[in-house]
Motif scaffolding. Structure first.
Motif, PDB file in Angstrom:
ATOM      1  N   TYR A 170     -30.196  56.728   0.571  1.00 60.47           N
ATOM      2  CA  TYR A 170     -30.382  56.562   2.003  1.00 60.47           C
ATOM      3  C   TYR A 170     -29.064  56.902   2.692  1.00 60.47           C
ATOM      4  CZ  TYR A 170     -34.910  54.047   2.126  1.00 60.47           C
ATOM      5  OH  TYR A 170     -36.232  53.692   2.071  1.00 60.47           O
ATOM      6  N   HIS A 171     -29.141  57.559   3.860  1.00 60.18           N
ATOM      7  CA  HIS A 171     -27.969  57.924   4.650  1.00 60.18           C
ATOM      8  C   HIS A 171     -28.157  57.407   6.071  1.00 60.18           C
ATOM      9  CE1 HIS A 171     -27.022  61.120   1.593  1.00 60.18           C
ATOM     10  NE2 HIS A 171     -28.343  61.114   1.482  1.00 60.18           N
ATOM     11  N   TYR A 172     -27.101  56.871   6.657  1.00 63.54           N
ATOM     12  CA  TYR A 172     -27.131  56.453   8.062  1.00 63.54           C
ATOM     13  C   TYR A 172     -26.713  57.627   8.938  1.00 63.54           C
ATOM     14  CZ  TYR A 172     -25.796  54.470  12.523  1.00 63.54           C
ATOM     15  OH  TYR A 172     -25.697  54.223  13.863  1.00 63.54           O
ATOM     16  N   TYR A 173     -27.454  57.854  10.041  1.00 65.09           N
ATOM     17  CA  TYR A 173     -27.094  58.882  11.017  1.00 65.09           C
ATOM     18  C   TYR A 173     -26.807  58.284  12.398  1.00 65.09           C
ATOM     19  CZ  TYR A 173     -28.796  62.316   7.596  1.00 65.09           C
ATOM     20  OH  TYR A 173     -28.997  63.064   6.470  1.00 65.09           O
ATOM     21  N   LEU A 174     -27.817  57.652  13.025  1.00 58.60           N
ATOM     22  CA  LEU A 174     -27.682  57.171  14.399  1.00 58.60           C
ATOM     23  C   LEU A 174     -28.461  55.873  14.573  1.00 58.60           C
ATOM     24  CD1 LEU A 174     -28.401  60.466  16.423  1.00 58.60           C
ATOM     25  CD2 LEU A 174     -26.154  59.425  16.069  1.00 58.60           C
ATOM     26  N   GLY A 175     -28.144  55.153  15.665  1.00 57.51           N
ATOM     27  CA  GLY A 175     -28.921  53.983  16.044  1.00 57.51           C
ATOM     28  C   GLY A 175     -28.471  52.701  15.360  1.00 57.51           C
ATOM     29  N   ASP A 176     -29.411  51.767  15.260  1.00 61.93           N
ATOM     30  CA  ASP A 176     -29.138  50.456  14.675  1.00 61.93           C
ATOM     31  C   ASP A 176     -28.995  50.525  13.164  1.00 61.93           C
ATOM     32  OD1 ASP A 176     -29.249  48.896  17.035  1.00 61.93           O
ATOM     33  OD2 ASP A 176     -31.439  48.879  16.962  1.00 61.93           O
ATOM     34  N   PRO A 177     -28.402  49.472  12.572  1.00 64.60           N
ATOM     35  CA  PRO A 177     -28.426  49.351  11.110  1.00 64.60           C
ATOM     36  C   PRO A 177     -29.820  48.916  10.634  1.00 64.60           C
ATOM     37  CG  PRO A 177     -26.745  47.920  12.108  1.00 64.60           C
ATOM     38  CD  PRO A 177     -27.646  48.396  13.206  1.00 64.60           C
ATOM     39  N   PHE A 179     -27.457  54.028  -2.667  1.00 63.43           N
ATOM     40  CA  PHE A 179     -28.182  54.565  -3.814  1.00 63.43           C
ATOM     41  C   PHE A 179     -29.328  53.630  -4.181  1.00 63.43           C
ATOM     42  CE2 PHE A 179     -28.519  54.724  -8.581  1.00 63.43           C
ATOM     43  CZ  PHE A 179     -29.208  55.932  -8.636  1.00 63.43           C
ATOM     44  N   ILE A 180     -30.526  54.193  -4.310  1.00 64.96           N
ATOM     45  CA  ILE A 180     -31.706  53.440  -4.726  1.00 64.96           C
ATOM     46  C   ILE A 180     -32.204  54.059  -6.027  1.00 64.96           C
ATOM     47  CG2 ILE A 180     -34.032  52.667  -4.110  1.00 64.96           C
ATOM     48  CD1 ILE A 180     -33.279  52.955  -1.185  1.00 64.96           C
ATOM     49  N   PRO A 181     -32.040  53.361  -7.161  1.00 66.70           N
ATOM     50  CA  PRO A 181     -32.466  53.955  -8.436  1.00 66.70           C
ATOM     51  C   PRO A 181     -33.968  54.221  -8.456  1.00 66.70           C
ATOM     52  CG  PRO A 181     -31.064  52.020  -8.796  1.00 66.70           C
ATOM     53  CD  PRO A 181     -31.424  52.029  -7.341  1.00 66.70           C
ATOM     54  N   SER A 230     -32.917  60.667   3.701  1.00 66.16           N
ATOM     55  CA  SER A 230     -33.084  60.370   2.283  1.00 66.16           C
ATOM     56  C   SER A 230     -32.980  61.671   1.515  1.00 66.16           C
ATOM     57  CB  SER A 230     -34.443  59.709   2.022  1.00 66.16           C
ATOM     58  OG  SER A 230     -34.659  59.538   0.616  1.00 66.16           O
ATOM     59  N   THR A 231     -32.185  61.648   0.449  1.00 66.42           N
ATOM     60  CA  THR A 231     -32.121  62.786  -0.464  1.00 66.42           C
ATOM     61  C   THR A 231     -32.569  62.310  -1.833  1.00 66.42           C
ATOM     62  OG1 THR A 231     -29.752  62.316  -0.799  1.00 66.42           O
ATOM     63  CG2 THR A 231     -30.318  64.030   0.768  1.00 66.42           C
ATOM     64  N   GLU A 232     -33.305  63.160  -2.534  1.00 65.43           N
ATOM     65  CA  GLU A 232     -33.912  62.752  -3.805  1.00 65.43           C
ATOM     66  C   GLU A 232     -33.716  63.839  -4.866  1.00 65.43           C
ATOM     67  OE1 GLU A 232     -35.995  61.592  -0.136  1.00 65.43           O
ATOM     68  OE2 GLU A 232     -36.308  63.504  -1.221  1.00 65.43           O
ATOM     69  N   TRP A 233     -33.558  63.366  -6.090  1.00 66.35           N
ATOM     70  CA  TRP A 233     -33.481  64.302  -7.209  1.00 66.35           C
ATOM     71  C   TRP A 233     -34.104  63.679  -8.455  1.00 66.35           C
ATOM     72  CZ3 TRP A 233     -29.738  61.385  -5.189  1.00 66.35           C
ATOM     73  CH2 TRP A 233     -29.003  60.551  -6.028  1.00 66.35           C
TER      74      TRP A 233
END
Length: 203
Positions: A105-112, A142-144, A164-167
């Protein structure tokens, strides 16, 4: 005589020094201070999603790992990677779900947002994904793979924009919705969060 690059560098440093930390933060915060979640939804062309509020997939690799190139549960092959925007509101949190793939997960803008993770070893973790590093927020989390999780917005703007980036990349069969009753029994220490966080916020 200083060359052009030295002059430009000096000017940039002087300009930065002239701003107090409070002024710099105020300028950065005004970038989205007046925006509503409807503005973000429209500008980024986000669509309602079954698990993560409002979503738009921004990257799905055209390169695929061939069948047999990955261990179970990916033995049928997958894209090399994938990425998406997601926006949450109090009415549209992250619903209980898991994906087989590792993700950030990545934060960009707005609330937490508060994120509750139920790991495969039986443990749980709670983190805040947001901009305030001094308060322990994470701008990446990181979310396993195979971790059931849910998340809700906290703050005053009433929306969170992240990524969200996934691999390897996610295929539809990699997503599984969670059963609140079953997970509450498996993780009794966080049963209240499991039952209440994914519910729409009361008006």
């Amino acid at each position: 005589m200083p060359d052009r690059r030295e002059i430009l560098t000096g000017a940039a440093l002087a300009g930065a020094a002239a701003l107090s930390p409070g002024q710099a933060n105020a300028q950065g915060s005004t970038m989205h201070q007046g925006m509503t979640y409807q503005d973000v939804e429209r500008l980024l062309d986000l669509k309602p999603n079954a698990t993560c509020g409002y979503v738009r997939v921004t990257y799905l690799s055209e390169e695929r790992i061939a069948p047999g190139g990955l261990p179970a549960p990916f033995e049928s092959g997958r894209p090399m990677g994938s990425a998406l925007y997601f926006m949450l509101t109090p009415q549209q949190p992250v619903k209980l779900h898991r994906i087989r793939n590792d993700q950030f997960y990545h934060y960009y803008l707005g609330d937490p947002i508060e994120v509750l993770m139920m790991l495969t070893d039986g443990s749980t973790q709670q983190h805040i994904v947001g901009p305030d590093l001094r308060e322990g927020h994470r701008v990446q989390l990181f979310i396993p793979g195979n971790t059931f999780h849910t998340a809700r917005v906290i703050g005053t703007r009433q929306w969170f924009l992240g990524g969200s980036t996934e691999w390897p990349g996610v295929d539809p069969q990699d997503v599984e919705l969670g059963n609140a009753d079953e997970l509450a029994r498996r993780f009794p220490s966080v049963s209240e969060q499991i039952r209440t966080w994914p519910l729409p916020a009361k008006g």
